[in-house]
Design a protein around this motif. Structure first.
Motif, PDB file in Angstrom:
ATOM      1  N   ASN A   1       0.822  -1.209   0.000  1.00  0.00           N
ATOM      2  CA  ASN A   1       0.000   0.000   0.000  1.00  0.00           C
ATOM      3  C   ASN A   1       0.859   1.264   0.000  1.00  0.00           C
ATOM      4  OD1 ASN A   1      -2.183   1.631  -0.107  1.00  0.00           O
ATOM      5  ND2 ASN A   1      -2.977   1.130   1.908  1.00  0.00           N
TER       6      ASN A   1
ATOM      7  N   ASN B   1       1.830   5.000  -1.062  1.00  0.00           N
ATOM      8  CA  ASN B   1       1.109   6.192  -1.526  1.00  0.00           C
ATOM      9  C   ASN B   1       1.911   6.897  -2.620  1.00  0.00           C
ATOM     10  OD1 ASN B   1       3.092   7.761  -0.306  1.00  0.00           O
ATOM     11  ND2 ASN B   1       1.753   8.643   1.237  1.00  0.00           N
TER      12      ASN B   1
ATOM     13  N   HIS C   1       5.056   3.801   2.650  1.00  0.00           N
ATOM     14  CA  HIS C   1       4.288   2.564   2.696  1.00  0.00           C
ATOM     15  C   HIS C   1       4.332   1.939   4.085  1.00  0.00           C
ATOM     16  CE1 HIS C   1       8.410   1.252   1.873  1.00  0.00           C
ATOM     17  NE2 HIS C   1       8.070   0.110   2.431  1.00  0.00           N
TER      18      HIS C   1
ATOM     19  N   CYS D   1       5.794   1.891   9.489  1.00  0.00           N
ATOM     20  CA  CYS D   1       5.616   2.812   8.367  1.00  0.00           C
ATOM     21  C   CYS D   1       7.000   3.264   7.913  1.00  0.00           C
ATOM     22  CB  CYS D   1       4.772   4.007   8.807  1.00  0.00           C
ATOM     23  SG  CYS D   1       4.410   5.163   7.478  1.00  0.00           S
TER      24      CYS D   1
ATOM     25  N   TYR E   1      -2.613   0.946  10.201  1.00  0.00           N
ATOM     26  CA  TYR E   1      -2.775   2.238   9.539  1.00  0.00           C
ATOM     27  C   TYR E   1      -1.711   3.233   9.977  1.00  0.00           C
ATOM     28  CZ  TYR E   1      -4.649   4.245  13.826  1.00  0.00           C
ATOM     29  OH  TYR E   1      -4.798   4.699  15.108  1.00  0.00           O
TER      30      TYR E   1
ATOM     31  N   GLU F   1      -2.305  12.195   5.187  1.00  0.00           N
ATOM     32  CA  GLU F   1      -2.877  11.143   4.338  1.00  0.00           C
ATOM     33  C   GLU F   1      -3.006   9.846   5.131  1.00  0.00           C
ATOM     34  OE1 GLU F   1      -2.070   8.827   0.112  1.00  0.00           O
ATOM     35  OE2 GLU F   1      -0.746  10.447   0.720  1.00  0.00           O
TER      36      GLU F   1
ATOM     37  N   ILE G   1      -3.145   5.936   5.312  1.00  0.00           N
ATOM     38  CA  ILE G   1      -2.686   4.732   4.604  1.00  0.00           C
ATOM     39  C   ILE G   1      -3.080   3.551   5.473  1.00  0.00           C
ATOM     40  CG2 ILE G   1      -0.700   3.518   3.643  1.00  0.00           C
ATOM     41  CD1 ILE G   1       0.800   6.226   3.799  1.00  0.00           C
ATOM     42  N   TYR G   2      -3.627   2.487   4.891  1.00  0.00           N
ATOM     43  CA  TYR G   2      -4.028   1.353   5.722  1.00  0.00           C
ATOM     44  C   TYR G   2      -3.903   0.029   4.969  1.00  0.00           C
ATOM     45  CZ  TYR G   2      -8.394   1.032   3.097  1.00  0.00           C
ATOM     46  OH  TYR G   2      -9.307   0.874   2.108  1.00  0.00           O
TER      47      TYR G   2
END
Length: 175
Positions: free
Chosen positions: A63, A65, A70, A93, A154, A160, A162-163
């Protein structure tokens, strides 16, 4: 209606219903109705112990961005003991995040072909960090029943969200 036409129509309807049932059972989104317990999630700074033979791990990653940030090392670890179902959660993250954590933690029990949510925790997070770790024990498990755990990993990076969603396989409680 002729007899042959009735038989063909009956077979067609049966096939359509069988396909619909198979598709509905595959999604895993159907839940039986039952009361939902809660449990306490405790934050930890320890990294997951992957060498522990009693723990079974489920991981997701990815995932990315638009800026290349990620999530990775997103784990659910679980084992059984005399106290119940022990769970560990880890989220990492690739950048410092305003918030990084896990949310919507659910324990499901299998009832027939359906999964019933039996326990829930809203989750927890770290602020201004790149990783989160936590653990919990759910004591409401029953001998011989099959359980699974799901959660959302997440992070908020520069505003933003992200999950990644994560769910374990079913696992029978035999402790």
């Amino acid at each position: 209606m002729k007899r042959k036409t009735k038989i063909r129509f009956g077979r067609f309807v049966g096939a359509v219903l069988a396909i619909a049932l198979a598709i509905g059972a595959q999604t895993g989104q159907a839940y039986a109705s039952e009361s939902v317990d809660s449990f306490v999630l405790t934050e930890t700074t320890a990294r997951p112990d992957f060498d522990n033979p009693d723990m079974e791990w489920t991981t997701v990653g990815g995932n990315v961005n638009a800026r290349g940030v990620h999530l990775y090392d997103c784990y659910i670890g679980r084992s059984y003991s005399s106290e119940g179902l022990y769970m560990e959660f880890s989220t990492a993250c690739s950048a410092d995040a305003e918030k990084v954590g896990v949310s919507d933690i659910e324990v499901h029990k299998k009832i027939g072909i359906f999964w019933s949510r039996v326990a829930y925790n809203a989750g927890d997070y770290e602020e201004n960090d790149y990783s989160y770790g936590g653990y919990a024990t759910y004591s409401g498990v029953e001998y011989g029943k099959t359980y699974r755990v799901s959660c959302r990993h997440y992070a908020y990076v520069d505003g933003e969200y992200i999950y990644l969603d994560n769910v374990t396989d079913g696992w029978k409680y035999t402790y």
